[in-house]
Design an enzyme around this catalytic site. Structure first.
Site, PDB file in Angstrom:
ATOM      1  N   GLU A  50       0.854  -1.201   0.000  1.00  0.00           N
ATOM      2  CA  GLU A  50       0.000   0.000   0.000  1.00  0.00           C
ATOM      3  C   GLU A  50       0.884   1.243   0.000  1.00  0.00           C
ATOM      4  O   GLU A  50       1.511   1.568   1.013  1.00  0.00           O
ATOM      5  CB  GLU A  50      -0.915  -0.004   1.226  1.00  0.00           C
ATOM      6  CG  GLU A  50      -1.786   1.248   1.305  1.00  0.00           C
ATOM      7  CD  GLU A  50      -2.495   1.392   2.651  1.00  0.00           C
ATOM      8  OE1 GLU A  50      -2.715   0.368   3.320  1.00  0.00           O
ATOM      9  OE2 GLU A  50      -2.799   2.537   3.020  1.00  0.00           O
ATOM     10  N   ARG A  54       0.407  10.422  -0.007  1.00  0.00           N
ATOM     11  CA  ARG A  54       0.719  11.473   0.970  1.00  0.00           C
ATOM     12  C   ARG A  54       1.889  12.332   0.536  1.00  0.00           C
ATOM     13  O   ARG A  54       2.303  13.223   1.278  1.00  0.00           O
ATOM     14  CB  ARG A  54       1.054  10.854   2.332  1.00  0.00           C
ATOM     15  CG  ARG A  54      -0.104  10.106   2.916  1.00  0.00           C
ATOM     16  CD  ARG A  54       0.178   9.623   4.313  1.00  0.00           C
ATOM     17  NE  ARG A  54      -0.792   8.630   4.679  1.00  0.00           N
ATOM     18  CZ  ARG A  54      -0.824   7.998   5.842  1.00  0.00           C
ATOM     19  NH1 ARG A  54       0.088   8.270   6.753  1.00  0.00           N
ATOM     20  NH2 ARG A  54      -1.744   7.099   6.084  1.00  0.00           N
ATOM     21  N   LYS A 138     -11.177  -1.889   6.642  1.00  0.00           N
ATOM     22  CA  LYS A 138     -10.011  -1.552   7.460  1.00  0.00           C
ATOM     23  C   LYS A 138     -10.523  -0.896   8.745  1.00  0.00           C
ATOM     24  O   LYS A 138     -11.400  -0.034   8.691  1.00  0.00           O
ATOM     25  CB  LYS A 138      -9.137  -0.591   6.654  1.00  0.00           C
ATOM     26  CG  LYS A 138      -8.094   0.158   7.420  1.00  0.00           C
ATOM     27  CD  LYS A 138      -7.171   0.890   6.459  1.00  0.00           C
ATOM     28  CE  LYS A 138      -6.995   2.338   6.845  1.00  0.00           C
ATOM     29  NZ  LYS A 138      -5.825   2.959   6.207  1.00  0.00           N
TER      30      LYS A 138
END
Ligand code: 3PG
Length: 220
Positions: A50, A54, A138
């Protein structure tokens, strides 16, 4: 690897979760570094990666891994909008992870044909995701929002949901989560420490991945 799957075919969220006990949550700033890091993780037995949106370079890093590391399966994390999902798919991401859930994001992921692992932290958020057909979620931020005890409590009313707790999960506490019947895998940033990335300590990252790949697998 936990399962033999055709990683070149479209994946389900459950396949993404079942591949290894840990999905690394990664922050990258350099595409060349991304390729070396991905190879280091794969060498340690972790291939579902993943890469979080960002940094300004995140999409280029996803693209580089998708093109240059065929044994890795790269996904995009920190996806917060339909535009993020579309850009991730265009860069070659094979799955999407988000810190929360909106129906618009769910629709965008269906439109681009990618599985979504959306973040939830309350019962209402679980119910909204379930209304849109999502049953693999999640739990974020896991430690801050109640930890393993919260997931145990959710196992009653939401017994049909499977979770990937992320946020504050470490090598030391991962097995507390993996021991739960409703946890398939965990997510965490500890496999790719910023200082190891900066130093290019690929052997260290491979070792962390290997340790993570050997954590107890759930029994679901
Ligand atoms: C994050 O928000 O960066 C992920 O949930 C990972 O959290 P962690 O750094 O606590 O593993």
């Amino acid at each position: 690897m936990a399962l033999t799957i055709d990683v070149s075919a479209p994946l389900t969220a459950l396949q993404v979760m079942q591949d290894a006990p840990v999905i690394p949550v990664i922050v990258l700033t350099d595409a060349a570094q991304a390729v070396l890091m991905a190879r280091a993780l794969v060498a340690g037995g972790i291939r579902m990666l993943e890469v979080t949106l960002r940094t300004p370079q995140a999409l280029a890093c996803i693209e580089a891994i998708a093109k240059s590391v065929p044994d890795a399966v790269v996904g995009a994390g920190t996806v917060r909008s339909a535009a993020d999902a579309q850009a991730s798919a265009a860069a070659g991401a094979r799955f999407i992870v988000s810190p929360g859930y909106t129906s618009a994001l769910g629709q965008a992921c269906r439109d681009v044909g990618l599985p979504l692992l959306p973040g939830v932290a309350t019962g209402s958020e679980i119910m909204m995701a379930q209304e849109d057909g999502l049953t693999e979620l999640k739990f974020f931020p896991a430690m801050q929002a109640g930890g393993a005890a919260m997931l145990k409590a959710w196992g009653g009313p939401f017994g049909d949901v499977r979770f990937c707790p992320t946020g504050g999960v470490t090598a030391a506490n991962a097995t507390d989560f993996l021991a739960l019947g409703n946890v398939v895998c965990v997510g965490g940033s500890w496999l790719t420490p910023a200082d190891a990335l900066a130093r290019g300590s690929w052997a260290e990252i491979t070792a962390l991945a290997f340790q993570a790949s050997r954590l107890k697998l759930p029994t679901v």
